[in-house]
Every structure is written in C-alpha cells, then in structure tokens.
Scaffold this active site. Structure first.
Site, PDB file in Angstrom:
ATOM      1  N   CYS A   2       0.832  -1.193   0.000  1.00  0.00           N
ATOM      2  CA  CYS A   2       0.000   0.000   0.000  1.00  0.00           C
ATOM      3  C   CYS A   2       0.871   1.249   0.000  1.00  0.00           C
ATOM      4  CB  CYS A   2      -0.948   0.084   1.191  1.00  0.00           C
ATOM      5  SG  CYS A   2      -2.102  -1.267   1.295  1.00  0.00           S
ATOM      6  N   ARG A  27       4.108  -0.222  -4.804  1.00  0.00           N
ATOM      7  CA  ARG A  27       3.906  -0.795  -3.464  1.00  0.00           C
ATOM      8  C   ARG A  27       2.630  -1.634  -3.379  1.00  0.00           C
ATOM      9  NH1 ARG A  27       6.927   1.653   0.463  1.00  0.00           N
ATOM     10  NH2 ARG A  27       5.461   0.930   2.012  1.00  0.00           N
ATOM     11  N   TRP A  75      -2.768  -2.764  -1.686  1.00  0.00           N
ATOM     12  CA  TRP A  75      -2.440  -4.182  -1.853  1.00  0.00           C
ATOM     13  C   TRP A  75      -3.322  -4.896  -0.841  1.00  0.00           C
ATOM     14  CZ3 TRP A  75      -0.539  -8.307   1.014  1.00  0.00           C
ATOM     15  CH2 TRP A  75      -0.033  -9.394   0.275  1.00  0.00           C
ATOM     16  N   ASN A 101      -1.846   1.930   5.686  1.00  0.00           N
ATOM     17  CA  ASN A 101      -0.970   0.862   5.203  1.00  0.00           C
ATOM     18  C   ASN A 101      -0.606   0.013   6.411  1.00  0.00           C
ATOM     19  OD1 ASN A 101       1.074  -0.732   4.121  1.00  0.00           O
ATOM     20  ND2 ASN A 101       2.609   0.902   4.198  1.00  0.00           N
ATOM     21  N   GLY A 102      -0.923  -1.280   6.365  1.00  0.00           N
ATOM     22  CA  GLY A 102      -0.621  -2.149   7.511  1.00  0.00           C
ATOM     23  C   GLY A 102      -1.817  -3.038   7.801  1.00  0.00           C
ATOM     24  N   GLU A 488      17.414 -17.777  -7.621  1.00  0.00           N
ATOM     25  CA  GLU A 488      17.041 -16.406  -7.984  1.00  0.00           C
ATOM     26  C   GLU A 488      16.531 -16.359  -9.436  1.00  0.00           C
ATOM     27  OE1 GLU A 488      16.369 -13.795  -6.527  1.00  0.00           O
ATOM     28  OE2 GLU A 488      16.619 -12.181  -7.978  1.00  0.00           O
ATOM     29  N   LYS A 492      12.846 -15.040 -10.419  1.00  0.00           N
ATOM     30  CA  LYS A 492      12.668 -13.928 -11.351  1.00  0.00           C
ATOM     31  C   LYS A 492      11.686 -14.318 -12.441  1.00  0.00           C
ATOM     32  CE  LYS A 492      13.816 -11.388  -9.783  1.00  0.00           C
ATOM     33  NZ  LYS A 492      14.324 -10.863  -8.542  1.00  0.00           N
ATOM     34  N   LYS A 610       6.074  -4.323  -3.851  1.00  0.00           N
ATOM     35  CA  LYS A 610       7.513  -4.134  -3.695  1.00  0.00           C
ATOM     36  C   LYS A 610       7.962  -4.304  -2.246  1.00  0.00           C
ATOM     37  CE  LYS A 610      11.547  -3.012  -5.284  1.00  0.00           C
ATOM     38  NZ  LYS A 610      12.205  -4.081  -6.048  1.00  0.00           N
TER      39      LYS A 610
HETATM   40  O1  M6R Z   1      12.727  -5.462   0.573  1.00  0.00           O
HETATM   41  P1  M6R Z   1      13.227  -6.859   0.829  1.00  0.00           P
HETATM   42  O2  M6R Z   1      14.533  -7.127   0.200  1.00  0.00           O
HETATM   43  O3  M6R Z   1      13.204  -7.221   2.275  1.00  0.00           O
HETATM   44  O4  M6R Z   1      12.156  -7.781   0.103  1.00  0.00           O
HETATM   45  C1  M6R Z   1      12.214  -9.169   0.189  1.00  0.00           C
HETATM   46  C2  M6R Z   1      11.333  -9.803  -0.854  1.00  0.00           C
HETATM   47  O5  M6R Z   1      10.003  -9.416  -0.678  1.00  0.00           O
HETATM   48  C3  M6R Z   1      11.774  -9.435  -2.268  1.00  0.00           C
HETATM   49  O6  M6R Z   1      13.102  -9.752  -2.488  1.00  0.00           O
HETATM   50  C4  M6R Z   1      10.906 -10.168  -3.314  1.00  0.00           C
HETATM   51  O7  M6R Z   1      11.158 -11.533  -3.252  1.00  0.00           O
HETATM   52  C5  M6R Z   1      11.148  -9.592  -4.704  1.00  0.00           C
HETATM   53  N1  M6R Z   1       9.903  -9.415  -5.385  1.00  0.00           N
HETATM   54  C6  M6R Z   1      12.022 -10.431  -5.536  1.00  0.00           C
HETATM   55  O8  M6R Z   1      12.191  -9.946  -6.822  1.00  0.00           O
END
Ligand code: M6R
Length: 615
Positions: A2, A27, A75, A101-102, A488, A492, A610
């Site tokens: 959010c 977000r 979100w 947000n929360g 990873e 992705k 995000k």
């Molecule tokens: O902000 P952070 O690095 O703590 O976030 C962790 C994950 O939410 C983040 O890496 C997520 O897996 C991404 N969408 C990966 O691309």
C-alpha cells in the site's frame, strides 16, 4: 504494501496526489483512491478497483479542487480488491477520511464493539474500523481534538499502521501516525507532503522527517509540525536531508523500470564499491565493521535473515563468509526464524538483508535478535528505512531507488556489499592472507566492467527468450556459489512471467526433479569454470540424455559445455565468489524478455508488492 500520499499547503492537492500515487504504485496496485477537501468544505472522495489510471478513467475528468488531500494505492489484505474496500475510508458521519498501510490485527473485536454502539460498516477492511474508532472517541469527549482522538484510538489498536486522516472540520491540518509501516513527512515552504517513501516528495523538497514507531503527528498550516508518541510524550522532529536524485525515480527512456534497473547494474555495483574498496591503499573500509572490529573478530556465528531475493543474497553470503572468514553461518527465512525459539545471544551477529528495509518479517526477526542480545548488522538499500534505523550497525547498498517489483540491481548491490564484508572480516580474523586478500580486491573491482560487457548480450538473450517463452515450466540449476543464482533465476522468471519455475542445486536433480525432464522442459544451468565444473558437466549430460533442452551460462571460451548445450551464454571469468554477480544478469534479462513477449506487467506483476510490510 500500500502506498500513502498526502498534501497540505496552498497548491491544488489533486495533481500532486495522482503523481505521488503513480510513483508509489509499485507498493500495491489493486485499487486506488483519493479524498480532497474543497474550499467549500466538501470532501471529494473517489475510489476504484484497479490502478491509478483506472481511478482517473472512472473520474471522467472530474478534477477535485482543494489544497488538502490524501491518496492511497492498495495491496489487499482484508477483503478483495473492489471499489468498496478501496481507501480512503470514511467515518459514519462522512466527516473523517482515512488511508492506511498495515494490518489492524484486533479489528474484529473493535468492530464488534463499534457495531454494538451503532456503527455501520460497508467494507471488509480493518481500515474502516479504525476511522470509525477515531470518530467514536472524538464524539465521546468534547475535550479531544482529532490529533488527540487519533492518539487515543491507536492505544486500542494491535497491529501495524501508517495512516493519514483528514477532518472536514479542520481544513488546515492533517493527522499522521505510524507503527511498523513507513511514513515520511516532507517539509516545504508553507506546505507539507506525506508519503510511504520519499519518491513522491523529492520533487518538492529535500527536507523530510521520518516518523518513528508509535508516533502521531499533526501538520498544520498555522502551527507547523507537532509530534507525540501514542503514550503522549513530546517528540522533537528531526529533519533529514534527502540525497535521492529525480532521475533515479524516472524511466529515463527505458520501456520499463526493470530494464532500466538491469542496465544500471555496472554503475550501481561500482557505486556500492566506491570508497569502500580502496585498491590503492590495499584496504577495505566498511564503517559498520571497522567500528566494531573486536566484535567481528570474536563472533562465534553469523545468522543471516532475509526474505525472497534478499534471502538468496544471504545464501551466497554464507559461502563467502565461510570461505573468506572461516566463520559458521546460518541463513534463515526471516518468517521462519522469528516464529521459532532460536538459540541466539551475545556473541552472535545477525545480518538482516532487505532492499526496502521495511519487510515485516525481517524487521520482527531483528527485534527478536536484539532482545536476545545479538548484535544486528543491517544491509538495506532504502536510506532511513526501518531496518536500517533499528540495526546496531550496517551498510547501505547504494543501488538507488529500485522501482520494478522484481529485484535486480538491489540484489547485485547486496552481493557486492556482502563480498566486501566477508573479505573485510576474513582479513580481520586472519583467515585471508594478504596475497589472497589483494587478489580478491582486484577481482571484485573488475566486476562492474564485466557486468557492462554482459549487457551487449541482450539481443542474443532476447532470441533465447523468444524460443522458450511458451514453456509451461522451467528448471534452474547451479552448484556452489551458483546454486542460489539458480533459485534467484527461477524466482525472477516466475514472478514476472508467471511461468512455473523451480531452482535446485544441480546435484539434487537426480533425487526427484529429473522425473520432469522431457523435450518440453528448458533447463537453465550455470556451468561456469569453477570448482564444480566437471560435476555440472555430468548434470548437463543427464539432462540431455532425457531429451531436455539445456541453456547454459558458461565461462567465455568454454568449448565443452558448448558442444553439449542447446544454447550457451558467456560470462567473463571471475573468482568463484563473484561469479553470481555475473551469472545472475543473463537470467534477469531472460525473465524480462520472456515477460515482455508474454505481455505481462513487468514492473507490477500480479499479486505482488515491492515492500512487504505485512506478515
Ligand atoms: O525489501 P526486501 O529485500 O526485504 O524484500 C524481500 C522480498 O520481498 C523481495 O526480495 C521479493 O522476493 C522480490 N519481489 C524479488 O524480486
């Protein structure tokens, strides 16, 4: 999760709110809404399922006028994404508008009490309960103003919140509060900006105040900024200067933020090494380690906590610290670690890795570790984020704002910082001799140039993407330092293309996943010339023997794998520990181009956000 924006000043609030919401859309983007208080004292309130553009289309050119307003991009947590659950939510009498947000964990109990007192709710959200609670408190005591009523209400709330509240009766003020969800207040000349992060603010002012947990703020055109804790202690606001540049939050000619961020990596890795890797002095300078040398020398164990891509960086760091510093390392999903009863205490260093610095589980894990006496070293990208502020020491990754939901440049910057830390600690503990220390430094300093060279391979990678874009499944394999790269790569691909993908240590393939291999299964495998090369070659043969398609990342000049694989992508030679900084780039480009070809929303993939500020 959010995005929150707010404005109070003399300008028209609406365009500012919309621009801000678009910047914060990464977000969360399942619904959006605004509330603007007009000069006529009327609240103009619009909400819509979908993105900010859907909200604008729904408004059909009706432009709310007024210089106090709030906006939200959601979100969903409580209730599906629809018009009714979208924020802002209003009090029963329509006098208050609130964005949040929360998660209010005790919303159900609060709601029952409020219903018993005659309140009617229209949405499924916890947020609507909060605005009714504030209304109830405001009405039950004539002595309380909105600021006080909000403060009192928040004492009844269990959970996480960043909120902004507008009251029709108070056109010159905006009430804000936060706990475990970020909120930044921009201080302009006779105007105030509010947002979940600094990206909507940077265009107007560089002076910001980061609200701390359990603080409530009032911004007022007549009396400025006032902050108190929810327990009613006065807080003196600390103004911080933003260092962010405007260009860093714009696409700069690229079609998507993700592509821009992939291409920024030579620079972002170099920025991360700059000033720390001092080749001329034969030294590495990491303030967070240099200031606590004895602690790092004596440390019994490192515990790394993170989520998602950051967790993958943590896995690579495990290999680095073990290799360079000969120190035991455990890597934990923050969400699992925090709910166990881990044995942890003084003598342990907990490294928390987080791009956003706001991930709820990682934040909770560091709080638990602090309570148990561990030293917390935070590695974050967002300056001033909660994790960076709550850590005892740490290092920023300096990758610049990462807007694409799929993490790319933040990941490689994390690897660069972790490499610096591991080498620095290795030298400190005497595990690295001077010769190897110097060799590693030279090798690491050459990485940005090698990453730059990889960008030239994009047309070739795009062709591979075309060939495999319709695969329903994909397998990613790697060994040693490249095992987390496989994880990873799979993450992705799945997050932006929605193709089912799994990452495995290459040797594990024969313990199950090999059953999946047939002529329709692309197997992306890192087969660079490292300590595991021969073993990986055998794994490739196993895949080929079963008709699988092999797309291998190899070291420049390799001929053996080239003769077996269906496709190869060459990366430059580097120390085994730094190869992930190279081998991950083709996977990023591949996922990107597959997703574009499948017409996915690359920067804002479905269901994701995000910054994961809910547990
Ligand atoms: O902000 P952070 O690095 O703590 O976030 C962790 C994950 O939410 C983040 O890496 C997520 O897996 C991404 N969408 C990966 O691309």
């Amino acid at each position: 999760m959010c995005g929150i924006v707010g404005y109070l000043g003399e300008k028209e609030a609406f365009p500012l709110l919309i621009k801000g919401l678009k910047r914060l859309e990464y977000r969360g983007y399942d619904s959006a809404g605004i509330a603007v208080l007009g000069d006529d004292g009327k609240l103009q309130h619009h909400r819509r399922k979908g993105k900010v553009d859907d909200l604008l289309a729904h408004m059909e050119g009706r432009v709310p006028s007024g210089s106090l307003g709030i906006g939200h991009t959601r979100w969903a947590t409580h209730g599906p994404p629809n018009d009714v659950n979208a924020h802002p939510h209003l009090s029963g009498d329509g006098q208050l508008a609130l964005i949040h947000n929360g998660i209010i964990e005790n919303y159900h109990a609060l709601k029952e009490t409020l219903v018993a007192r005659g309140h009617t709710f229209y949405s499924d959200t916890d947020t609507e309960v909060l605005v009714h609670l504030i209304e109830e408190i405001l009405k039950s005591s004539e002595d309380l103003d909105l600021f006080e009523a909000t403060r009192v209400a928040l004492n009844e709330v269990v959970g996480a919140y960043a909120i902004a509240v507008v009251d029709v009766a108070r056109p010159g003020e905006l009430i804000l509060a936060r706990k475990s969800s970020p909120l930044v207040i921009g201080i302009g000349d006779g105007e105030f900006f509010v947002a979940s992060d600094a990206t909507p603010i940077i265009e107007y002012t560089k002076n910001v105040v980061y609200l701390e947990d359990e603080e409530v703020a009032k911004v007022s055109l007549s009396s400025g900024l006032k902050i108190r804790t929810i327990k009613n202690h006065r807080v003196t606001p600390v103004i911080t200067e933003l260092e962010m540049a405007m260009e860093s939050i714009e696409k700069g000619g690229y079609e998507h933020f993700m592509l821009k961020e992939i291409h920024e990596q030579p620079r972002s890795i170099a920025d991360c090494l700059r000033g720390r890797l001092r080749l001329g002095h034969g030294a590495i300078r990491m303030a967070g380690i240099d200031d606590h040398q004895q602690m790092w020398t004596d440390a019994q164990r490192l515990i790394i906590v993170a989520c998602g891509t950051s967790w993958h960086a943590g896995l690579i760091a495990e290999y680095m610290f073990e290799d360079f510093a000969r120190i035991p390392v455990e890597v934990e999903y923050a969400s699992e670690f925090r709910y166990r009863n881990p044995v942890i205490g003084e003598g342990d260093i907990l490294i928390a890795i987080s791009q956003s610095g706001e991930t709820a589980d990682t934040l909770a894990a560091i709080r638990m570790a602090k309570e148990k006496g561990a030293h917390v070293f935070g590695i974050c990208n967002v300056v001033g984020s909660s994790i960076s502020r709550e850590s005892h020491s740490g290092a920023y990754t300096h990758a610049g704002p990462e807007i694409g939901v799929a993490s790319t440049k933040a990941f490689t910057a994390q690897l660069a910082v972790l490499a610096l830390c591991a080498i620095r600690v290795g030298r400190l503990r005497g595990a690295l001799d001077e010769q190897r220390f110097n060799r590693l430094m030279v090798d690491l300093s050459g990485i940005p140039e090698k990453v730059e060279a990889l960008m030239q391979l994009e047309p070739e990678i795009e062709k591979i993407a075309e060939e495999f874009k319709n695969a329903p499944n994909a397998l990613f394999l790697g060994r040693g330092y490249n095992f987390p790269v496989a994880l990873e790569g799979a993450l992705k691909l799945k997050e932006i293309s929605y193709i089912h993908a799994e990452g495995y240590p290459a040797a594990e393939m024969k313990h199950g996943p090999i059953a999946l291999i047939d002529e329709n299964m692309p197997v992306f495998i890192v087969a660079t010339k490292d300590a595991h090369y021969d073993k990986v070659v055998s794994n490739i043969q196993e895949v080929k023997a079963r008709g699988g398609k092999v797309i291998a990342i190899v070291t420049a000049g390799d001929s053996e794998v080239k003769s077996m694989a269906d496709k190869t992508i060459e990366v430059h030679r580097a120390d085994d520990a730094f190869v992930p900084l190279l081998s991950t780039i083709p996977f990023q480009l591949l996922s990107y181009h597959i997703a574009v070809k499948l017409e996915r929303n690359v920067d804002q993939p479905r269901n994701l956000a995000k910054s994961v500020t809910v547990e």
